[in-house]
Design an enzyme around this catalytic site. Structure first.
Site, PDB file in Angstrom:
ATOM      1  N   TYR A 122       0.827  -1.206   0.000  1.00 55.26           N
ATOM      2  CA  TYR A 122       0.000   0.000   0.000  1.00 55.26           C
ATOM      3  C   TYR A 122       0.872   1.271   0.000  1.00 55.26           C
ATOM      4  O   TYR A 122       0.430   2.331  -0.427  1.00 55.26           O
ATOM      5  CB  TYR A 122      -0.878   0.054   1.260  1.00 55.26           C
ATOM      6  CG  TYR A 122      -2.126  -0.795   1.255  1.00 55.26           C
ATOM      7  CD1 TYR A 122      -2.391  -1.735   0.254  1.00 55.26           C
ATOM      8  CD2 TYR A 122      -3.062  -0.657   2.281  1.00 55.26           C
ATOM      9  CE1 TYR A 122      -3.548  -2.506   0.286  1.00 55.26           C
ATOM     10  CE2 TYR A 122      -4.222  -1.419   2.306  1.00 55.26           C
ATOM     11  CZ  TYR A 122      -4.458  -2.337   1.315  1.00 55.26           C
ATOM     12  OH  TYR A 122      -5.613  -3.090   1.343  1.00 55.26           O
TER      13      TYR A 122
ATOM     14  N   CYS B 196      -2.739  -1.531   9.872  1.00 48.69           N
ATOM     15  CA  CYS B 196      -1.794  -1.045   8.867  1.00 48.69           C
ATOM     16  C   CYS B 196      -1.645   0.463   9.076  1.00 48.69           C
ATOM     17  O   CYS B 196      -2.636   1.193   9.048  1.00 48.69           O
ATOM     18  CB  CYS B 196      -2.376  -1.345   7.485  1.00 48.69           C
ATOM     19  SG  CYS B 196      -1.500  -0.608   6.106  1.00 48.69           S
TER      20      CYS B 196
ATOM     21  N   CYS C  88       5.389   0.721  10.668  1.00 49.86           N
ATOM     22  CA  CYS C  88       4.732  -0.146   9.682  1.00 49.86           C
ATOM     23  C   CYS C  88       4.606  -1.510  10.349  1.00 49.86           C
ATOM     24  O   CYS C  88       5.585  -2.010  10.923  1.00 49.86           O
ATOM     25  CB  CYS C  88       5.594  -0.247   8.425  1.00 49.86           C
ATOM     26  SG  CYS C  88       5.044  -1.504   7.249  1.00 49.86           S
TER      27      CYS C  88
HETATM   28  N1  DGL Z   1       1.619  -3.062   7.162  1.00 55.18           N
HETATM   29  C1  DGL Z   1       1.486  -1.848   6.398  1.00 55.18           C
HETATM   30  C2  DGL Z   1       1.780  -0.643   7.297  1.00 55.18           C
HETATM   31  O1  DGL Z   1       1.683  -0.775   8.514  1.00 55.18           O
HETATM   32  C3  DGL Z   1       2.310  -2.008   5.170  1.00 55.18           C
HETATM   33  C4  DGL Z   1       2.071  -1.003   4.111  1.00 55.18           C
HETATM   34  C5  DGL Z   1       2.335  -1.456   2.705  1.00 55.18           C
HETATM   35  O2  DGL Z   1       1.649  -2.352   2.243  1.00 55.18           O
HETATM   36  O3  DGL Z   1       3.200  -0.824   2.085  1.00 55.18           O
HETATM   37  O4  DGL Z   1       2.044   0.439   6.851  1.00 55.18           O
END
Ligand code: DGL
Length: 259
Positions: free
Chosen positions: A43, A74, A184
Site C-alpha cells: 500500500y 496497517c 509499519c
Molecule cells: N503493514 C502496512 C503498514 O503498517 C504495510 C504497508 C504497505 O503495504 O506498504 O504500513
C-alpha cells in the site's frame, strides 16, 4: 450484554499478524477475522485515493462477515484513510499510528528515528502528530523502500533484508537517535535483524500493544466484549497464501477468497 461476533482486522499482507497476536494475548475470549489484501500489496506506494478505496473495500468485507469492530492493522491505511472510514461506517474503528509520542517522552538525546512507508510519512495525520508532540525533539524519518515487497514475497529472510536495513538505519544512528519507531506493522517482524544492527541501548518501539489495549477499552465501553472461550480465528487473503501461512501456527489455515 455479551457480543460474540468477531473483531475484524485488515492489512496489505502479513504485517497486521503482529496486531492479531497481541489481541489474542490481551483478549483471549474474542474471535477474530484477519483479511490480508496481499493482491494489492504494498500500500505504501499507492495514491491516497487508492489506499482509501482499498480500505473501504476491506472494511465493508469485514462488516459483511459480521464483525463488531474493525482494526486497521496497517499504519499506511490508518494515516491515509481512518478519518474517511469513520465517516463512512458506523462500526467502531481502531487504527494504528507510529508510536512517536512514547519515543519523544523517552528520548535522552532529543533525536528519534521513524522507519515507515512513503505514504505514512507523507500523510497529514503523521505530520500533525509529529508537530503536536515533537517539542524540541528532532524526528529523523526514513522510508523503508522495498521492505514490504520483500517480506510479502519471501517472508523474513535476513540475507535479503539486512543490507537494506543497514542502509536505512545507519544515517539515523549518525544523528544520535536513541529510540527507533517502527511505523509499519510489517517491520515488527524485523526486530531480530534490527537487534543485530543496532547498538545496545537503542530502544525499538512499535504500537501493537497500544492498539490491543485500545481495542479492549472500546469493546468494554460499548459493552461489546465476548464471554466465551470457544473462539474462532479465521484468516483470509486474496493473493498468495503461502507466505502468510508461514507466520501462523500450523493448525491455522489461510483461505483464499475474492475481495
Ligand atoms: N503493514 C502496512 C503498514 O503498517 C504495510 C504497508 C504497505 O503495504 O506498504 O504500513
Amino acid at each position: 450484554m455479551a457480543n460474540n461476533c468477531p473483531i475484524g482486522l485488515f492489512d496489505s499482507g502479513i504485517g497486521g499478524i503482529s496486531i492479531y497476536n497481541e489481541i489474542r494475548k490481551t483478549l483471549p475470549k474474542e474471535s477474530t477475522i484477519y483479511l490480508a489484501d496481499n493482491l494489492n500489496a504494498p500500500y505504501g506506494k499507492k495514491s491516497k485515493k487508492e489506499i482509501i478505496n482499498l480500505s473501504i473495500k476491506n472494511t465493508q468485507r469485514l462488516i459483511d462477515l459480521n464483525c463488531k469492530l474493525i482494526v486497521v492493522a496497517c499504519n499506511t491505511a490508518t494515516t491515509n484513510a481512518v478519518e474517511i472510514l469513520r465517516d463512512t461506517f458506523e462500526i467502531p474503528i481502531v487504527g494504528i499510528e507510529p508510536s512517536i509520542k512514547p519515543a519523544i517522552l523517552a528520548t535522552k538525546t532529543n533525536h528519534i528515528g521513524v522507519l515507515a512507508t512513503e505514504k505514512t510519512l507523507s500523510s497529514n495525520l503523521f505530520l500533525e502528530t509529529s508537530n503536536r508532540f515533537s517539542d524540541g525533539v528532532t524526528i529523523h524519518e526514513q522510508i523503508g523502500y522495498d521492505l514490504v515487497s520483500i517480506i510479502e514475497e519471501s517472508g523474513i529472510k535476513e540475507g535479503l533484508l539486512i543490507d537494506k536495513l543497514r542502509k536505512y538505519i545507519d544515517p539515523m544512528l549518525e544523528k544520535n537517535i536513541d529510540n527507533l519507531v517502527l511505523g509499519c506493522t510489517h517491520y515488527y517482524f524485523l526486530k531480530d535483524i534490527l537487534e543485530k544492527l543496532l547498538p545496545k541501548g537503542i530502544k525499538v518501539l512499535d504500537s501493537s500493544s497500544a492498539v490491543s489495549k485500545r481495542v479492549k477499552q472500546v469493546l468494554e465501553s460499548n459493552n461489546n466484549t465476548s464471554e466465551t472461550l470457544d473462539t474462532k480465528n479465521q484468516f483470509y487473503c486474496n493473493g498468495n497464501e503461502s507466505v502468510i501461512q508461514n507466520f501462523l501456527d500450523k493448525e491455522k489455515k489461510v483461505n483464499k477468497i475474492i475481495f
